[in-house]
Design a protein around this motif. Structure first.
Motif, PDB file in Angstrom:
ATOM      1  N   ILE A   1       0.840  -1.196   0.000  1.00 35.04           N
ATOM      2  CA  ILE A   1       0.000   0.000   0.000  1.00 35.04           C
ATOM      3  C   ILE A   1       0.873   1.242   0.000  1.00 35.04           C
ATOM      4  CG2 ILE A   1      -1.898  -1.150   1.224  1.00 35.04           C
ATOM      5  CD1 ILE A   1      -1.079   0.526   3.708  1.00 35.04           C
ATOM      6  N   ASP A   2       0.308   2.315  -0.523  1.00 36.23           N
ATOM      7  CA  ASP A   2       0.919   3.638  -0.487  1.00 36.23           C
ATOM      8  C   ASP A   2       0.245   4.406   0.642  1.00 36.23           C
ATOM      9  OD1 ASP A   2       1.856   6.179  -0.883  1.00 36.23           O
ATOM     10  OD2 ASP A   2       1.246   6.341  -2.974  1.00 36.23           O
ATOM     11  N   ILE A   3       1.038   4.981   1.556  1.00 38.53           N
ATOM     12  CA  ILE A   3       0.482   5.730   2.683  1.00 38.53           C
ATOM     13  C   ILE A   3       0.532   7.213   2.345  1.00 38.53           C
ATOM     14  CG2 ILE A   3       0.739   6.270   5.134  1.00 38.53           C
ATOM     15  CD1 ILE A   3       2.010   3.503   5.453  1.00 38.53           C
ATOM     16  N   PRO A   4      -0.629   7.855   2.107  1.00 38.20           N
ATOM     17  CA  PRO A   4      -0.656   9.264   1.701  1.00 38.20           C
ATOM     18  C   PRO A   4       0.068  10.158   2.699  1.00 38.20           C
ATOM     19  CG  PRO A   4      -2.811   8.252   1.446  1.00 38.20           C
ATOM     20  CD  PRO A   4      -1.970   7.274   2.203  1.00 38.20           C
ATOM     21  N   ASN A   5       0.919  11.051   2.165  1.00 39.64           N
ATOM     22  CA  ASN A   5       1.677  12.012   2.975  1.00 39.64           C
ATOM     23  C   ASN A   5       2.539  11.321   4.029  1.00 39.64           C
ATOM     24  OD1 ASN A   5       0.515  14.333   1.679  1.00 39.64           O
ATOM     25  ND2 ASN A   5      -1.362  13.908   2.825  1.00 39.64           N
ATOM     26  N   GLY A   6       2.883  10.060   3.787  1.00 36.76           N
ATOM     27  CA  GLY A   6       3.656   9.308   4.769  1.00 36.76           C
ATOM     28  C   GLY A   6       5.068   9.810   4.954  1.00 36.76           C
ATOM     29  N   ASN A   7       5.575  10.615   3.998  1.00 33.46           N
ATOM     30  CA  ASN A   7       6.926  11.133   4.169  1.00 33.46           C
ATOM     31  C   ASN A   7       7.030  12.056   5.382  1.00 33.46           C
ATOM     32  OD1 ASN A   7       5.332  13.048   2.502  1.00 33.46           O
ATOM     33  ND2 ASN A   7       7.175  14.283   2.617  1.00 33.46           N
ATOM     34  N   TYR A   8       5.904  12.595   5.828  1.00 31.66           N
ATOM     35  CA  TYR A   8       5.937  13.495   6.981  1.00 31.66           C
ATOM     36  C   TYR A   8       5.922  12.737   8.312  1.00 31.66           C
ATOM     37  CZ  TYR A   8       4.750  17.114   3.571  1.00 31.66           C
ATOM     38  OH  TYR A   8       4.759  17.961   2.492  1.00 31.66           O
ATOM     39  N   TYR A   9       5.685  11.447   8.271  1.00 39.09           N
ATOM     40  CA  TYR A   9       5.601  10.668   9.498  1.00 39.09           C
ATOM     41  C   TYR A   9       6.987  10.237   9.980  1.00 39.09           C
ATOM     42  CZ  TYR A   9       0.585  10.113   8.567  1.00 39.09           C
ATOM     43  OH  TYR A   9      -0.748  10.343   8.328  1.00 39.09           O
ATOM     44  N   GLN A  10       7.185  10.333  11.259  1.00 42.39           N
ATOM     45  CA  GLN A  10       8.364   9.762  11.894  1.00 42.39           C
ATOM     46  C   GLN A  10       7.912   8.571  12.726  1.00 42.39           C
ATOM     47  OE1 GLN A  10      10.469  12.354  14.579  1.00 42.39           O
ATOM     48  NE2 GLN A  10      11.915  10.768  15.202  1.00 42.39           N
ATOM     49  N   ILE A  11       8.473   7.405  12.444  1.00 43.31           N
ATOM     50  CA  ILE A  11       8.058   6.187  13.136  1.00 43.31           C
ATOM     51  C   ILE A  11       8.740   6.109  14.500  1.00 43.31           C
ATOM     52  CG2 ILE A  11       7.982   3.669  13.005  1.00 43.31           C
ATOM     53  CD1 ILE A  11       8.207   3.966   9.945  1.00 43.31           C
ATOM     54  N   LEU A  12       7.957   5.862  15.536  1.00 43.75           N
ATOM     55  CA  LEU A  12       8.495   5.760  16.883  1.00 43.75           C
ATOM     56  C   LEU A  12       8.700   4.319  17.319  1.00 43.75           C
ATOM     57  CD1 LEU A  12       6.472   8.498  18.807  1.00 43.75           C
ATOM     58  CD2 LEU A  12       8.789   8.652  17.888  1.00 43.75           C
ATOM     59  N   ASP A  13       7.652   3.492  17.191  1.00 48.21           N
ATOM     60  CA  ASP A  13       7.732   2.129  17.720  1.00 48.21           C
ATOM     61  C   ASP A  13       6.489   1.354  17.295  1.00 48.21           C
ATOM     62  OD1 ASP A  13       8.684  -0.055  19.073  1.00 48.21           O
ATOM     63  OD2 ASP A  13       8.739   0.902  21.046  1.00 48.21           O
ATOM     64  N   ARG A  14       6.519   0.060  17.565  1.00 49.10           N
ATOM     65  CA  ARG A  14       5.319  -0.759  17.389  1.00 49.10           C
ATOM     66  C   ARG A  14       4.346  -0.461  18.532  1.00 49.10           C
ATOM     67  NH1 ARG A  14       9.789  -4.167  17.480  1.00 49.10           N
ATOM     68  NH2 ARG A  14      10.580  -4.636  15.388  1.00 49.10           N
ATOM     69  N   VAL A  15       3.059  -0.602  18.249  1.00 51.59           N
ATOM     70  CA  VAL A  15       2.047  -0.438  19.293  1.00 51.59           C
ATOM     71  C   VAL A  15       1.909  -1.771  20.034  1.00 51.59           C
ATOM     72  CG1 VAL A  15      -0.361   0.097  19.828  1.00 51.59           C
ATOM     73  CG2 VAL A  15       0.838   1.341  17.987  1.00 51.59           C
ATOM     74  N   ARG A  16       2.105  -1.724  21.331  1.00 51.17           N
ATOM     75  CA  ARG A  16       2.070  -2.940  22.141  1.00 51.17           C
ATOM     76  C   ARG A  16       0.690  -3.608  22.066  1.00 51.17           C
ATOM     77  NH1 ARG A  16       1.274  -3.913  27.852  1.00 51.17           N
ATOM     78  NH2 ARG A  16       2.622  -5.593  28.617  1.00 51.17           N
ATOM     79  N   ASP A  17       0.681  -4.909  21.817  1.00 50.81           N
ATOM     80  CA  ASP A  17      -0.537  -5.738  21.803  1.00 50.81           C
ATOM     81  C   ASP A  17      -1.507  -5.382  20.683  1.00 50.81           C
ATOM     82  OD1 ASP A  17       0.391  -7.114  24.046  1.00 50.81           O
ATOM     83  OD2 ASP A  17      -0.551  -5.698  25.420  1.00 50.81           O
TER      84      ASP A  17
END
Length: 642
Positions: free
Chosen positions: A131-147
């Motif tokens: 999938i393509d995530i719209p405007n995803g270049n602006y996102y900074q990934i922090l971590d996985r969501v627990r559970d």
């Protein structure tokens, strides 16, 4: 198209570290071809899946960077991605054992990446359900969501800082929190509760806020270059917090803070350098080590009795002549992906199995480089004229007595934040292979030594920052290592500025100067290029450059060309958006008005901020060597390798 990936599969055999080193030993050759130094690395990044069963590898291939996911057990490719010309896949993040997130950026020069809108993608590791995530270049990934399988924490700054949950399967987001910062980074505890945010305002104030119920309270505020109190994450007890703390801008110390009692404990500190990286346990609950680079990289192990920390100590000891960079651990902590490198070795990746007690060689960054043919990089330190201690690196050609050598001062770009580090440097190695000593100075304003050291360069372009380079030359010639009559200066971006400004300030010190995609007019920085196009960029310029136009001109090479008495070489890419080619054109016009012209000018119409194409790189450095040979060469008859 995928021949690099075929080579990758061949390289991923179960080779022991000893075998890998032995197989690289070949008789030395008289001179390494220029292309060998400037070819792109075979692999740019490797990451390990949470279960340790797969690795993701980014592979430069011509005008693009590809991505492959391979099984560790049999080295078979299970998925591959190619997003076309000038699309460079990077920032691979493992959502879970079966799904990844990554970006595909546009590269506008070897010194300048750009991420275009929409350029974040998610995929299963076999290439399905992309999938393509719209405007995803602006996102900074922090971590996985627990559970919550498939969900990740991401943040984005648009006037305020926002925290979201991102569903990697659909691209949909759920807003969780926002904070009154123009750019912000959130800190969550181990239960997924939002507890802190730290970030910057448009006027460059740095603020740390703490979440209390539904409101933010101010913990700390400072100006860029001052002290800081920056939360890093939570201790395993989920109560105490790791902070990077500096009172007056000195190198940060790592502290453990108890919000309930107010008790603080210093865990780690280096007198010279700020923390350069952190190693956490596979489960993410323990801060195992802090990395510093005062000279060579060093680790401070915090939890010495933790079984994963003991493994780190063993691996560091196993490679005494190398730096060890820990990339990531499997979720159970059993598998450790790490990279080793040195000043003469571009680096190799290994996978260590703690239960088996065995390290498996995976792949090398530049397998064609032979360490025995390279020159050693030595950390050095000198005292500037005002008493400030300055760190630098000296590279001396192999099998040459370090006495009365021709010297190239190689100035890093930035200038505020970047720094030179110990490790394999293609430019320094190329110059050393041609008989030149190379000095790389972390002048005031450089990063890595605390905010106060960096701030000492604000508004001091062309002044004390130049004095540090001058003092370095006088120091190295005073030791007898460099011949005072055979010194040239070269740099890219800010380094190009510093090269030209140095021969303005010290017209008798150097015999030539080389500016590569350099800044030559400070007033033009406020008008041209991508920096003044944003509010944060304009505030940055106001923060680091003088406000008075007359002072800007006084600190600009283009307005002081009458003082340039030595041969000049200029290099630029016609598509440079960071430092537009108008900077070089204005300098040339000013030089011609004063009756002087650059001796050599290279313009590549398809290049941007730094040359990316290999043929263009080889031409650049071949011409650069010829220019140096004419003016300070160790041998006037030196052959130029193709």
């Amino acid at each position: 198209m995928f021949r690099a990936m075929i080579a990758l599969v061949a390289a991923l055999g179960l080779i022991s570290p000893v075998t890998a080193v032995a197989s690289a030993t070949v008789p030395s050759t008289p001179q390494v071809p220029a292309a060998d130094f400037f070819r792109h690395a075979e692999f740019t990044n490797v990451t390990l899946s949470p279960d340790g069963r797969h690795i993701a590898v980014t592979v430069p291939e011509g005008d693009r960077t590809l991505l492959a996911v391979l099984r560790v057990a049999d080295k078979q490719i299970v998925g591959k991605w190619d997003y076309g010309s000038n699309r460079h896949i990077e920032n691979v993040f493992w959502v879970n054992d079966e799904r990844i997130l990554f970006r595909a950026s546009i590269k506008l020069g070897s010194l300048d990446y750009r991420v275009m809108p929409g350029d974040m993608y998610a995929s299963n590791i076999d290439g399905t359900q992309r999938i393509d995530i719209p405007n995803g270049n602006y996102y900074q990934i922090l971590d996985r969501v627990r559970d919550e399988p498939g969900m990740v924490w991401v943040q984005r700054s648009i006037n305020n800082a926002f925290l979201f949950k991102l569903d990697s399967r659909t691209g949909r987001t759920i807003t969780v929190a926002s904070a009154p910062l123009d750019q912000g980074s959130f800190v969550l505890d181990h239960e997924g509760n939002v507890r802190y945010v730290v970030g910057m305002m448009k006027d460059r104030r740095i603020r740390t806020l703490r979440r209390e119920e539904d409101a933010w309270t101010l913990v700390h505020e400072t100006r860029e270059g001052g002290g800081q109190r920056r939360p890093l994450g939570f201790h395993a007890d989920n109560r105490r917090v790791y902070f990077a703390v500096s009172d007056r801008g000195e190198p940060e110390r790592i502290m453990l803070f108890d919000p309930e009692s107010g008790e603080e404990t210093v865990l780690s500190h280096d007198e010279v350098a700020s923390p350069d990286g952190f190693v956490t346990s596979g489960d993410g609950r323990h801060l195992l080590a802090v990395r510093y680079q005062p000279h060579r990289p060093v680790y401070d192990i915090l939890e010495e009795n933790h079984p994963e920390a003991r493994t780190l100590t063993r691996l560091i000891s196993a490679f005494p002549d190398h730096a060890v960079e820990f990339r990531n651990l499997s979720a159970d902590g059993n598998l450790v992906l790490f990279r080793t490198y040195s000043d003469v070795d571009p680096g190799a990746y290994y996978l260590f199995d703690r239960q088996a007690g065995k390290a498996t060689f995976l792949l090398a960054n530049r397998s064609w480089i032979r360490p025995e043919q390279m020159a050693r990089m030595r950390p050095v330190r000198f005292t500037a004229r005002d008493g400030l201690e300055i760190n630098a690196y000296l590279t001396v050609p192999n099998q040459v007595e370090p006495k009365n050598l021709p010297l190239v001062m190689l100035v890093h770009g930035g200038p505020h934040g970047p720094r030179d580090v110990w490790g394999f440097d293609p430019e320094a190695q190329f110059l050393a292979s041609r008989g030149y000593a190379v000095l790389q100075v972390n002048y005031r304003g450089s990063g890595g030594y605390g905010q106060a050291f960096m701030a000492k360069g604000f508004k001091r372009w062309g002044r004390e920052m130049q004095d540090d380079l001058t003092d370095a030359v006088n120091w190295i010639t005073g030791l007898g290592i460099a011949d005072p009559g055979r010194i040239c200066i070269y740099g890219a971006s800010y380094g190009g500025y510093a090269a030209l400004m140095s021969v303005v300030r010290e017209p008798e010190l150097y015999r030539c100067a080389i500016g590569y995609v350099g800044v030559y007019s400070l007033p033009m920085m406020f008008q041209r290029g991508d920096i003044p196009q944003s509010a944060s960029g304009r505030n940055y310029l106001r923060r680091v450059l003088p406000a008075d136009r007359a002072e800007q001109q006084a600190q600009s090479p283009a307005f002081n060309v009458e003082r340039i008495k030595v041969p000049v070489m200029l290099v630029h890419g016609a598509r440079d958006q960071r430092v537009p080619i108008e900077q070089m054109q204005f300098l040339i016009s000013q030089m011609e008005k004063s009756g002087r012209s650059p001796e050599k000018v290279i313009v590549q119409r398809r290049e941007g901020h730094g040359f990316y194409d290999l043929d263009n790189r080889v031409e650049l450095y071949t011409e650069l060597q010829a220019f140096l040979d004419r003016h300070i060469g160790p041998s006037r008859e030196a052959a130029v390798a193709p």
